[in-house]
Write a protein that holds these residues in place. Sequence first.
Motif, PDB file in Angstrom:
ATOM      1  N   ARG A 124      11.149  -8.935   4.422  1.00  0.00           N
ATOM      2  CA  ARG A 124       9.497  -8.861   3.881  1.00  0.00           C
ATOM      3  C   ARG A 124       9.427  -8.591   2.529  1.00  0.00           C
ATOM      4  NH1 ARG A 124       5.718  -5.597   7.112  1.00  0.00           N
ATOM      5  NH2 ARG A 124       7.101  -6.218   8.942  1.00  0.00           N
ATOM      6  N   PHE A 125      10.019  -7.541   2.075  1.00  0.00           N
ATOM      7  CA  PHE A 125       9.938  -7.019   0.724  1.00  0.00           C
ATOM      8  C   PHE A 125      10.566  -7.856  -0.247  1.00  0.00           C
ATOM      9  CE2 PHE A 125      12.510  -4.967  -2.642  1.00  0.00           C
ATOM     10  CZ  PHE A 125      11.554  -4.430  -3.479  1.00  0.00           C
ATOM     11  N   ILE A 126      11.832  -8.486   0.025  1.00  0.00           N
ATOM     12  CA  ILE A 126      12.439  -9.334  -0.979  1.00  0.00           C
ATOM     13  C   ILE A 126      11.440 -10.628  -0.950  1.00  0.00           C
ATOM     14  CG2 ILE A 126      14.423 -11.010  -0.931  1.00  0.00           C
ATOM     15  CD1 ILE A 126      16.031  -9.001   0.437  1.00  0.00           C
ATOM     16  N   ASN A 127      10.839 -11.080   0.029  1.00  0.00           N
ATOM     17  CA  ASN A 127       9.886 -12.387  -0.023  1.00  0.00           C
ATOM     18  C   ASN A 127       8.798 -12.005  -0.868  1.00  0.00           C
ATOM     19  OD1 ASN A 127      11.503 -13.517   1.603  1.00  0.00           O
ATOM     20  ND2 ASN A 127      10.544 -13.237   3.525  1.00  0.00           N
ATOM     21  N   VAL A 128       8.144 -10.815  -0.823  1.00  0.00           N
ATOM     22  CA  VAL A 128       6.919 -10.533  -1.537  1.00  0.00           C
ATOM     23  C   VAL A 128       7.248  -9.902  -2.834  1.00  0.00           C
ATOM     24  CG1 VAL A 128       6.511  -7.998  -0.797  1.00  0.00           C
ATOM     25  CG2 VAL A 128       4.491  -9.574  -1.162  1.00  0.00           C
ATOM     26  N   TYR A 129       8.295  -9.333  -3.152  1.00  0.00           N
ATOM     27  CA  TYR A 129       8.371  -8.769  -4.469  1.00  0.00           C
ATOM     28  C   TYR A 129       7.934  -9.569  -5.631  1.00  0.00           C
ATOM     29  CZ  TYR A 129      10.440  -5.994  -8.324  1.00  0.00           C
ATOM     30  OH  TYR A 129      10.632  -5.551  -9.219  1.00  0.00           O
ATOM     31  N   PRO A 130       8.452 -11.214  -5.632  1.00  0.00           N
ATOM     32  CA  PRO A 130       7.871 -11.881  -6.860  1.00  0.00           C
ATOM     33  C   PRO A 130       6.577 -11.599  -7.001  1.00  0.00           C
ATOM     34  CG  PRO A 130       9.712 -12.973  -5.682  1.00  0.00           C
ATOM     35  CD  PRO A 130       9.350 -11.815  -4.915  1.00  0.00           C
ATOM     36  N   THR A 131       5.631 -11.695  -5.787  1.00  0.00           N
ATOM     37  CA  THR A 131       4.097 -11.760  -6.113  1.00  0.00           C
ATOM     38  C   THR A 131       3.859 -10.381  -6.744  1.00  0.00           C
ATOM     39  OG1 THR A 131       3.865 -13.053  -4.348  1.00  0.00           O
ATOM     40  CG2 THR A 131       2.014 -11.664  -4.900  1.00  0.00           C
ATOM     41  N   LEU A 147       6.697  -0.489   4.445  1.00  0.00           N
ATOM     42  CA  LEU A 147       6.695  -1.426   5.348  1.00  0.00           C
ATOM     43  C   LEU A 147       6.618  -1.194   6.752  1.00  0.00           C
ATOM     44  CD1 LEU A 147       9.741  -3.321   3.304  1.00  0.00           C
ATOM     45  CD2 LEU A 147       7.364  -4.115   3.495  1.00  0.00           C
ATOM     46  N   ARG A 148       6.232  -0.028   7.003  1.00  0.00           N
ATOM     47  CA  ARG A 148       6.105   0.247   8.467  1.00  0.00           C
ATOM     48  C   ARG A 148       4.822  -0.296   9.409  1.00  0.00           C
ATOM     49  NH1 ARG A 148       6.192   6.764   7.285  1.00  0.00           N
ATOM     50  NH2 ARG A 148       4.750   5.920   5.592  1.00  0.00           N
ATOM     51  N   TYR A 149       4.261  -1.386   8.678  1.00  0.00           N
ATOM     52  CA  TYR A 149       3.167  -2.051   9.249  1.00  0.00           C
ATOM     53  C   TYR A 149       3.691  -3.294   9.925  1.00  0.00           C
ATOM     54  CZ  TYR A 149       0.513   1.033   6.233  1.00  0.00           C
ATOM     55  OH  TYR A 149       0.168   2.167   5.749  1.00  0.00           O
ATOM     56  N   ASP A 150       3.324  -3.740  11.020  1.00  0.00           N
ATOM     57  CA  ASP A 150       3.793  -4.993  11.882  1.00  0.00           C
ATOM     58  C   ASP A 150       3.460  -6.316  10.959  1.00  0.00           C
ATOM     59  OD1 ASP A 150       4.504  -3.259  13.783  1.00  0.00           O
ATOM     60  OD2 ASP A 150       2.736  -3.623  15.129  1.00  0.00           O
ATOM     61  N   GLY A 191       1.925  -6.328   7.580  1.00  0.00           N
ATOM     62  CA  GLY A 191       1.668  -6.114   5.956  1.00  0.00           C
ATOM     63  C   GLY A 191       2.443  -5.021   5.470  1.00  0.00           C
ATOM     64  N   PHE A 192       1.915  -4.449   4.452  1.00  0.00           N
ATOM     65  CA  PHE A 192       2.920  -3.347   3.850  1.00  0.00           C
ATOM     66  C   PHE A 192       1.520  -2.635   2.828  1.00  0.00           C
ATOM     67  CE2 PHE A 192       3.124  -7.323   1.709  1.00  0.00           C
ATOM     68  CZ  PHE A 192       2.984  -7.135   0.194  1.00  0.00           C
ATOM     69  N   ALA A 193       1.998  -1.687   2.307  1.00  0.00           N
ATOM     70  CA  ALA A 193       1.181  -0.796   1.323  1.00  0.00           C
ATOM     71  C   ALA A 193       1.943  -0.717   0.286  1.00  0.00           C
ATOM     72  CB  ALA A 193       0.987   0.433   1.966  1.00  0.00           C
ATOM     73  N   VAL A 194       1.374  -0.620  -1.057  1.00  0.00           N
ATOM     74  CA  VAL A 194       2.119  -0.501  -2.240  1.00  0.00           C
ATOM     75  C   VAL A 194       1.588   0.624  -3.010  1.00  0.00           C
ATOM     76  CG1 VAL A 194       2.968  -1.730  -4.513  1.00  0.00           C
ATOM     77  CG2 VAL A 194       2.479  -3.081  -2.427  1.00  0.00           C
ATOM     78  N   GLY A 195       2.627   1.361  -3.594  1.00  0.00           N
ATOM     79  CA  GLY A 195       2.105   2.448  -4.482  1.00  0.00           C
ATOM     80  C   GLY A 195       2.527   2.110  -5.907  1.00  0.00           C
ATOM     81  N   TRP A 196       1.496   1.816  -7.106  1.00  0.00           N
ATOM     82  CA  TRP A 196       1.805   1.554  -8.388  1.00  0.00           C
ATOM     83  C   TRP A 196       2.166   2.845  -9.035  1.00  0.00           C
ATOM     84  CZ3 TRP A 196       2.418  -3.569  -8.212  1.00  0.00           C
ATOM     85  CH2 TRP A 196       1.499  -4.249  -7.296  1.00  0.00           C
ATOM     86  N   ASP A 197       3.189   2.480  -9.949  1.00  0.00           N
ATOM     87  CA  ASP A 197       3.804   3.417 -11.005  1.00  0.00           C
ATOM     88  C   ASP A 197       2.606   3.507 -12.300  1.00  0.00           C
ATOM     89  OD1 ASP A 197       4.823   5.364 -12.145  1.00  0.00           O
ATOM     90  OD2 ASP A 197       6.820   4.077 -12.733  1.00  0.00           O
ATOM     91  N   ASP A 198       2.328   4.506 -12.445  1.00  0.00           N
ATOM     92  CA  ASP A 198       1.405   4.696 -13.755  1.00  0.00           C
ATOM     93  C   ASP A 198       1.890   5.653 -14.673  1.00  0.00           C
ATOM     94  OD1 ASP A 198      -0.580   5.336 -15.599  1.00  0.00           O
ATOM     95  OD2 ASP A 198      -2.084   5.531 -13.821  1.00  0.00           O
ATOM     96  N   PRO A 199       2.529   4.893 -15.750  1.00  0.00           N
ATOM     97  CA  PRO A 199       3.194   5.491 -16.898  1.00  0.00           C
ATOM     98  C   PRO A 199       2.234   6.552 -17.602  1.00  0.00           C
ATOM     99  CG  PRO A 199       3.786   3.039 -16.999  1.00  0.00           C
ATOM    100  CD  PRO A 199       2.435   3.320 -15.895  1.00  0.00           C
TER     101      PRO A 199
END
Length: 256
Positions: free
Chosen positions: A216-223, A236-239, A241-249
């Motif tokens: 699922r991560f591989i599929n969604v990473y381009p987006t 990815l512990r959701y049935d 969906g998923f939650a993303v944490g963004w890196d803030d330089p």
Amino acid sequence: MSWSDKGRQLKHNLARVNWYFCTGVLFLLSVLGTVAWGGVQLHNLLNDADALPIEAVALKGERVYTTDDEIKNALQSLMQNSFFSADVVDVQKALEALPWVYHASVRREWPAKFKVTLQEQQAVAHWNNTAWLNVNGEVFEALAHAEHATLPMLSGPEGTEQEVLTSFQQLNDLLTINGFTLVNLRLSPRHAWHAVLANGIEIELGREDKMSRIQRFINVYPTLKQSNKPVATVDLRYDTGFAVGWDDPKQRADNK
């Protein structure tokens, strides 16, 4: 009883003795004594390191990390014995106790030579930051060398070494064909999986369906790459969906 009577009685008793039997017993005892003496002498000879010394030890097997000094020290007890009295099992154990030795084979070769074959450990991953895993998923401890710096970091509870190594290989194979590299895989005491990729992204996989979740991560990473911020974490512990944490330089720079 007079002395003459005693003499006649002794003479009568001697006449009744089975001298043939007595001679046979004495002969048997002498033979047994000779055999016992010979056995003692043979035992002393076979255990005499000066009389029957070990003249040579032939070493076989490719060695990269095991030094000559380490092998010499491990063989020290062997060389103090005779060719016949040396305990090859003890020598084998002493060699296999060396940090980078996985297996040792020791055998006698007539007339005064020992042949030693060594197989070194093949480290494939760091384990719990203090040890290594070999290709069979077995833990061993040894000093690191420069070429081991790039090995993946694996960790987990005691007894899960093979499970973690197998899971790493499966996940990394799937990630590699899709352009990613898995560098860290951890199994928590609650048996939840946490992965880190070479690009720094941390992925929470939970306790179940880790292969489908990594897909699922591989599929969604381009987006996800289309965002202006780099991805830091993906949960990815959701049935569904998923939650993303963004890196803030900028935030990382402020925290330094």
